[in-house]
Design a protein around this motif. Structure first.
Motif, PDB file in Angstrom:
ATOM      1  N   LEU A   1       0.939  -1.246   0.052  1.00 47.43           N
ATOM      2  CA  LEU A   1       0.115  -0.087  -0.123  1.00 47.43           C
ATOM      3  C   LEU A   1       1.018   1.252  -0.009  1.00 47.43           C
ATOM      4  CD1 LEU A   1      -2.961   0.846   0.073  1.00 47.43           C
ATOM      5  CD2 LEU A   1      -2.618   0.986   2.533  1.00 47.43           C
ATOM      6  N   THR A   2       1.937   1.040   0.865  1.00 45.42           N
ATOM      7  CA  THR A   2       3.095   2.294   0.638  1.00 45.42           C
ATOM      8  C   THR A   2       3.415   2.600  -0.704  1.00 45.42           C
ATOM      9  OG1 THR A   2       3.406   1.781   3.127  1.00 45.42           O
ATOM     10  CG2 THR A   2       5.018   3.260   2.077  1.00 45.42           C
ATOM     11  N   ILE A   3       3.547   1.526  -1.344  1.00 46.97           N
ATOM     12  CA  ILE A   3       4.496   1.781  -2.698  1.00 46.97           C
ATOM     13  C   ILE A   3       3.173   2.223  -3.727  1.00 46.97           C
ATOM     14  CG2 ILE A   3       5.401   0.194  -4.460  1.00 46.97           C
ATOM     15  CD1 ILE A   3       7.199   0.836  -2.041  1.00 46.97           C
ATOM     16  N   ALA A   4       2.182   1.680  -3.581  1.00 46.45           N
ATOM     17  CA  ALA A   4       1.248   2.306  -4.277  1.00 46.45           C
ATOM     18  C   ALA A   4       0.843   3.558  -4.137  1.00 46.45           C
ATOM     19  CB  ALA A   4      -0.313   1.594  -4.143  1.00 46.45           C
ATOM     20  N   PHE A   5       0.965   4.204  -3.078  1.00 44.48           N
ATOM     21  CA  PHE A   5       0.653   5.696  -2.678  1.00 44.48           C
ATOM     22  C   PHE A   5       2.045   6.282  -3.393  1.00 44.48           C
ATOM     23  CE2 PHE A   5      -2.608   4.596  -0.111  1.00 44.48           C
ATOM     24  CZ  PHE A   5      -3.387   5.806   0.226  1.00 44.48           C
ATOM     25  N   LEU A   6       3.134   5.666  -3.541  1.00 44.24           N
ATOM     26  CA  LEU A   6       4.197   6.461  -3.872  1.00 44.24           C
ATOM     27  C   LEU A   6       4.082   6.604  -5.443  1.00 44.24           C
ATOM     28  CD1 LEU A   6       6.980   7.643  -3.690  1.00 44.24           C
ATOM     29  CD2 LEU A   6       7.957   5.321  -3.518  1.00 44.24           C
ATOM     30  N   GLY A   7       3.539   5.431  -5.869  1.00 43.08           N
ATOM     31  CA  GLY A   7       3.323   5.259  -7.465  1.00 43.08           C
ATOM     32  C   GLY A   7       2.233   6.356  -7.903  1.00 43.08           C
ATOM     33  N   VAL A   8       1.239   6.637  -7.126  1.00 46.23           N
ATOM     34  CA  VAL A   8       0.396   7.831  -7.450  1.00 46.23           C
ATOM     35  C   VAL A   8       0.875   9.161  -7.426  1.00 46.23           C
ATOM     36  CG1 VAL A   8      -1.793   8.832  -6.747  1.00 46.23           C
ATOM     37  CG2 VAL A   8      -1.804   6.616  -6.705  1.00 46.23           C
ATOM     38  N   ASP A   9       1.921   9.344  -6.494  1.00 40.53           N
ATOM     39  CA  ASP A   9       2.763  10.466  -6.476  1.00 40.53           C
ATOM     40  C   ASP A   9       3.386  10.783  -7.574  1.00 40.53           C
ATOM     41  OD1 ASP A   9       5.068  12.065  -5.817  1.00 40.53           O
ATOM     42  OD2 ASP A   9       4.717  11.810  -3.939  1.00 40.53           O
ATOM     43  N   LEU A  10       4.180   9.706  -8.173  1.00 38.82           N
ATOM     44  CA  LEU A  10       5.271   9.545  -9.123  1.00 38.82           C
ATOM     45  C   LEU A  10       4.346   9.826 -10.592  1.00 38.82           C
ATOM     46  CD1 LEU A  10       7.538   6.863  -8.458  1.00 38.82           C
ATOM     47  CD2 LEU A  10       8.102   9.058  -8.168  1.00 38.82           C
ATOM     48  N   LEU A  11       2.977   9.261 -10.474  1.00 38.98           N
ATOM     49  CA  LEU A  11       2.175   9.467 -11.784  1.00 38.98           C
ATOM     50  C   LEU A  11       2.084  10.940 -11.818  1.00 38.98           C
ATOM     51  CD1 LEU A  11       0.024   6.471 -12.092  1.00 38.98           C
ATOM     52  CD2 LEU A  11       1.744   6.942 -13.393  1.00 38.98           C
ATOM     53  N   LEU A  12       1.583  11.848 -10.916  1.00 41.33           N
ATOM     54  CA  LEU A  12       1.292  13.063 -10.864  1.00 41.33           C
ATOM     55  C   LEU A  12       2.394  13.933 -11.450  1.00 41.33           C
ATOM     56  CD1 LEU A  12      -1.036  14.896  -8.193  1.00 41.33           C
ATOM     57  CD2 LEU A  12       1.199  16.061  -9.154  1.00 41.33           C
ATOM     58  N   LEU A  13       3.713  13.540 -10.843  1.00 43.03           N
ATOM     59  CA  LEU A  13       4.887  14.115 -11.174  1.00 43.03           C
ATOM     60  C   LEU A  13       5.014  14.093 -12.479  1.00 43.03           C
ATOM     61  CD1 LEU A  13       7.074  13.702  -8.259  1.00 43.03           C
ATOM     62  CD2 LEU A  13       5.723  15.778  -8.601  1.00 43.03           C
ATOM     63  N   THR A  14       4.925  12.833 -13.089  1.00 43.11           N
ATOM     64  CA  THR A  14       5.152  12.536 -14.611  1.00 43.11           C
ATOM     65  C   THR A  14       4.254  13.183 -15.259  1.00 43.11           C
ATOM     66  OG1 THR A  14       5.473  10.263 -14.000  1.00 43.11           O
ATOM     67  CG2 THR A  14       4.967  10.765 -16.220  1.00 43.11           C
ATOM     68  N   ALA A  15       2.873  13.564 -15.022  1.00 42.73           N
ATOM     69  CA  ALA A  15       2.127  14.497 -15.638  1.00 42.73           C
ATOM     70  C   ALA A  15       2.618  16.072 -15.682  1.00 42.73           C
ATOM     71  CB  ALA A  15       0.734  14.379 -15.320  1.00 42.73           C
ATOM     72  N   LEU A  16       3.063  16.451 -14.324  1.00 48.99           N
ATOM     73  CA  LEU A  16       3.643  17.752 -14.278  1.00 48.99           C
ATOM     74  C   LEU A  16       4.991  17.869 -15.302  1.00 48.99           C
ATOM     75  CD1 LEU A  16       3.820  20.484 -12.802  1.00 48.99           C
ATOM     76  CD2 LEU A  16       5.326  19.491 -11.415  1.00 48.99           C
ATOM     77  N   ALA A  17       5.938  17.027 -15.393  1.00 52.12           N
ATOM     78  CA  ALA A  17       7.021  17.085 -16.005  1.00 52.12           C
ATOM     79  C   ALA A  17       6.749  16.881 -17.556  1.00 52.12           C
ATOM     80  CB  ALA A  17       8.073  15.836 -15.975  1.00 52.12           C
ATOM     81  N   CYS A  18       5.664  16.373 -17.932  1.00 52.75           N
ATOM     82  CA  CYS A  18       5.115  16.393 -19.329  1.00 52.75           C
ATOM     83  C   CYS A  18       4.824  17.729 -19.831  1.00 52.75           C
ATOM     84  CB  CYS A  18       4.289  15.061 -19.669  1.00 52.75           C
ATOM     85  SG  CYS A  18       5.002  13.536 -19.686  1.00 52.75           S
ATOM     86  N   LEU A  19       4.022  18.394 -18.845  1.00 48.23           N
ATOM     87  CA  LEU A  19       3.410  19.606 -19.272  1.00 48.23           C
ATOM     88  C   LEU A  19       4.696  20.591 -19.530  1.00 48.23           C
ATOM     89  CD1 LEU A  19       1.293  22.053 -19.113  1.00 48.23           C
ATOM     90  CD2 LEU A  19       0.971  21.951 -16.710  1.00 48.23           C
TER      91      LEU A  19
ATOM     92  N   GLY B   1      -8.197  12.963  -5.632  1.00 48.46           N
ATOM     93  CA  GLY B   1      -7.793  14.304  -5.867  1.00 48.46           C
ATOM     94  C   GLY B   1      -6.468  14.234  -6.624  1.00 48.46           C
ATOM     95  N   SER B   2      -5.543  13.305  -6.159  1.00 49.20           N
ATOM     96  CA  SER B   2      -4.345  13.444  -6.866  1.00 49.20           C
ATOM     97  C   SER B   2      -4.502  12.834  -8.121  1.00 49.20           C
ATOM     98  CB  SER B   2      -3.373  12.346  -6.201  1.00 49.20           C
ATOM     99  OG  SER B   2      -3.100  12.992  -4.605  1.00 49.20           O
ATOM    100  N   VAL B   3      -5.240  11.824  -8.571  1.00 48.23           N
ATOM    101  CA  VAL B   3      -5.308  11.471 -10.127  1.00 48.23           C
ATOM    102  C   VAL B   3      -6.058  12.492 -10.822  1.00 48.23           C
ATOM    103  CG1 VAL B   3      -6.673   9.679 -11.427  1.00 48.23           C
ATOM    104  CG2 VAL B   3      -5.245   9.056  -9.261  1.00 48.23           C
ATOM    105  N   GLY B   4      -7.059  13.261 -10.246  1.00 53.25           N
ATOM    106  CA  GLY B   4      -7.529  14.151 -11.051  1.00 53.25           C
ATOM    107  C   GLY B   4      -6.790  15.540 -11.294  1.00 53.25           C
ATOM    108  N   TYR B   5      -5.923  15.797 -10.455  1.00 56.48           N
ATOM    109  CA  TYR B   5      -4.938  16.662 -10.671  1.00 56.48           C
ATOM    110  C   TYR B   5      -4.282  16.339 -11.675  1.00 56.48           C
ATOM    111  CZ  TYR B   5      -2.149  20.684  -9.348  1.00 56.48           C
ATOM    112  OH  TYR B   5      -1.586  21.952  -9.267  1.00 56.48           O
ATOM    113  N   ALA B   6      -3.394  15.024 -11.863  1.00 57.16           N
ATOM    114  CA  ALA B   6      -2.838  14.486 -12.624  1.00 57.16           C
ATOM    115  C   ALA B   6      -3.408  14.637 -14.381  1.00 57.16           C
ATOM    116  CB  ALA B   6      -2.246  13.096 -12.577  1.00 57.16           C
ATOM    117  N   VAL B   7      -4.800  14.235 -14.217  1.00 54.49           N
ATOM    118  CA  VAL B   7      -5.722  14.425 -15.387  1.00 54.49           C
ATOM    119  C   VAL B   7      -5.623  15.815 -16.108  1.00 54.49           C
ATOM    120  CG1 VAL B   7      -7.808  13.904 -16.577  1.00 54.49           C
ATOM    121  CG2 VAL B   7      -6.742  12.069 -14.895  1.00 54.49           C
TER     122      VAL B   7
END
Length: 271
Positions: free
Chosen positions: A145-163, A249-255
């Motif tokens: 579960l800890t790793i899954a939450f970290l994965g969501v964190d990284l997906l959001l940062l990936t979306a930001l880096a692409c922007l 909220g994190s997934v929505g922010y990434a979208v």
């Protein structure tokens, strides 16, 4: 000599950047191993807990750097080196081009996250054999579960880096912007909590807290996605009560960031 055409496909991405990616991944695994083993050896008590804590901290610092480097290679350098003259000449739309790059960076980052998580678990088990703790760490469901939450964190940062890679004029801004966003989004929640519990830390603590509270309407609380206490102490009470809304909220922010990146790419004029 065989020349690789720079295309948007996943096969092209892996073929074009496999050497640099595996070099970066190898260095990341080496840094993680050294940090965990040294932390376990130098901690007098609770060596496994300290090793796991240090390992998760290393992952939360190294993996954003990896995703930024990949975003620079797959997007920023695409525009700087004018590869888009070849890539966008194919009969596919720009949104396909952006999504291919985003998912490529995400796959490379999440793949390395899983490998590092497995290596960290093995190293912690090795450290744990040398000292039997009264409160063992959790390397089962809470760890996943800890790793899954970290994965969501990284997906959001990936979306930001692409922007940032789409709108920035230089690739270095992708690194500066992503890490600046990450530091603020991961820290402001903890600062607000500190000011709420101990108003004597600074003068006019209420004013500081009100000012920082505005960030809650603008930025996601990435600090709340750090749920390592679940794995460190094997207790469900450390899971945030609003964890579902936090993830949503994190997934929505990434979208939303991806939508902004797509809009910027559609309006981008190539000279």
């Amino acid at each position: 000599m065989l020349t690789l055409r720079f295309s948007g496909s996943f096969v092209g991405v892996f073929l074009a950047f496999r050497m640099r990616y595996f070099w970066v991944a190898g260095c990341s695994l080496l840094i993680l191993s050294l940090a965990v083993l040294l932390a376990g050896q130098f901690s007098g008590r609770q060596s496994a807990t300290v090793a796991l804590d240090v390992g998760l901290s290393v992952m939360r610092l190294v993996l954003p750097l990896v995703l930024v480097l990949m975003a620079q290679e797959l997007l920023s350098h695409e525009f700087e080196r004018r590869y888009f003259l070849n890539t966008l000449a194919y009969p596919r739309s720009r949104h396909v081009f952006l999504f291919e790059r985003f998912f490529s960076v995400a796959i490379l980052t999440i793949g390395l996250l899983l490998v590092m998580a497995l290596l960290l678990a093995l190293l912690v088990l090795l450290v744990e054999k040398g000292y039997a703790q009264g409160t063992p760490v959790a390397l089962g469901g809470y760890y996943l579960l800890t790793i899954a939450f970290l994965g969501v964190d990284l997906l959001l940062l990936t979306a930001l880096a692409c922007l940032l890679a789409v709108v920035a004029s230089t690739s270095s801004f992708v690194l500066i912007g992503t890490f600046g966003f990450m530091l603020v989004a991961r820290s402001y929640g903890a600062i607000i909590d500190l000011l709420s519990r101990d108003a004597g830390v600074v003068d006019n603590a209420e004013g500081y807290r009100a000012g920082l509270g505005v960030l809650g309407y603008l930025l996601p609380d990435l600090g709340a996605l750090d749920v390592r206490m679940l794995a460190l102490y094997d207790r469900a009470e450390f899971l945030p009560s609003d964890w579902f809304l936090l993830l949503l909220g994190s997934v929505g922010y990434a979208v939303a960031l991806l939508a902004l990146a797509l809009s910027a790419l559609q309006r981008k004029h190539f000279a």
